[in-house]
Enzyme design. Structure first.
Site, short mmCIF file in Angstrom:
data_model
loop_
_atom_site.label_atom_id
_atom_site.label_comp_id
_atom_site.label_asym_id
_atom_site.label_seq_id
_atom_site.Cartn_x
_atom_site.Cartn_y
_atom_site.Cartn_z
N CYS A 140 25.91 -19.09 -38.95
CA CYS A 140 24.76 -18.68 -39.75
C CYS A 140 24.04 -17.54 -39.02
O CYS A 140 23.63 -17.71 -37.86
CB CYS A 140 23.81 -19.85 -39.96
SG CYS A 140 22.29 -19.38 -40.82
N ASP A 163 28.36 -23.12 -39.72
CA ASP A 163 28.46 -23.52 -41.11
C ASP A 163 29.90 -23.94 -41.36
O ASP A 163 30.84 -23.26 -40.94
CB ASP A 163 28.12 -22.35 -42.05
CG ASP A 163 26.63 -22.05 -42.10
OD1 ASP A 163 25.83 -22.99 -41.94
OD2 ASP A 163 26.28 -20.87 -42.31
#
Length: 146
Positions: A50, A57
């Site tokens: 991220c 993520d």
């Protein structure tokens, strides 16, 4: 896009963990059939960083497509998903880049990419990109709308 495929159909290549371009990852020449087929590939092995929070993520990615001349080679597809592991990329950019790369690489009759992002702040995010309506020959009675 140039096609340097040999007689077995291998030769077009898509991205790998070493960062080759879309034109450099293996795809396979499709064996022609008289019926349309829908290919579905699902993976939960897509990760990125991220760019806003600096956390990992983990994406659930579903690729559905009706091939024309080429199909993706599965190990190459897995390797391509791993190219994002060390990149800072937002959800929307991730989905758009994967969609654009696969559309360019495969040049399918129809393609839909669904990316489910990890929940954040109690919110779930699903991103979908597709080339247009699913061909009528691939729709079943449950998905046909009047």
């Amino acid at each position: 896009m140039s096609d340097d495929a040999d007689s077995e159909g291998a030769g077009r290549r898509s991205p790998s963990k070493d960062g080759e371009a879309v034109a450099d990852v293996p795809v396979l020449r499709r064996v022609a059939t008289e019926t349309d087929g829908l290919l579905t590939i699902e993976t939960s092995d897509a990760t990125a960083w991220c760019p806003y929070e600096g956390t990992a993520d983990y994406y659930e990615v579903t690729l559905e497509y009706c091939p024309d001349e080429y199909v993706v080679e599965l190990m190459s597809y897995r390797d391509y998903m791993q190219t994002f592991r060390d990149r800072e990329i937002g959800h929307e950019e991730f989905a758009a880049e994967v969609y654009d790369d696969l559309l360019t690489l495969l040049d399918p009759e129809w393609l839909r990419l669904t990316v489910e992002a990890p929940p954040r702040y109690g919110l779930e995010l699903t991103l979908r990109h597709q080339t247009g309506p699913k061909p009528a020959s691939l729709q079943d009675a449950a998905t046909v709308t009047q």
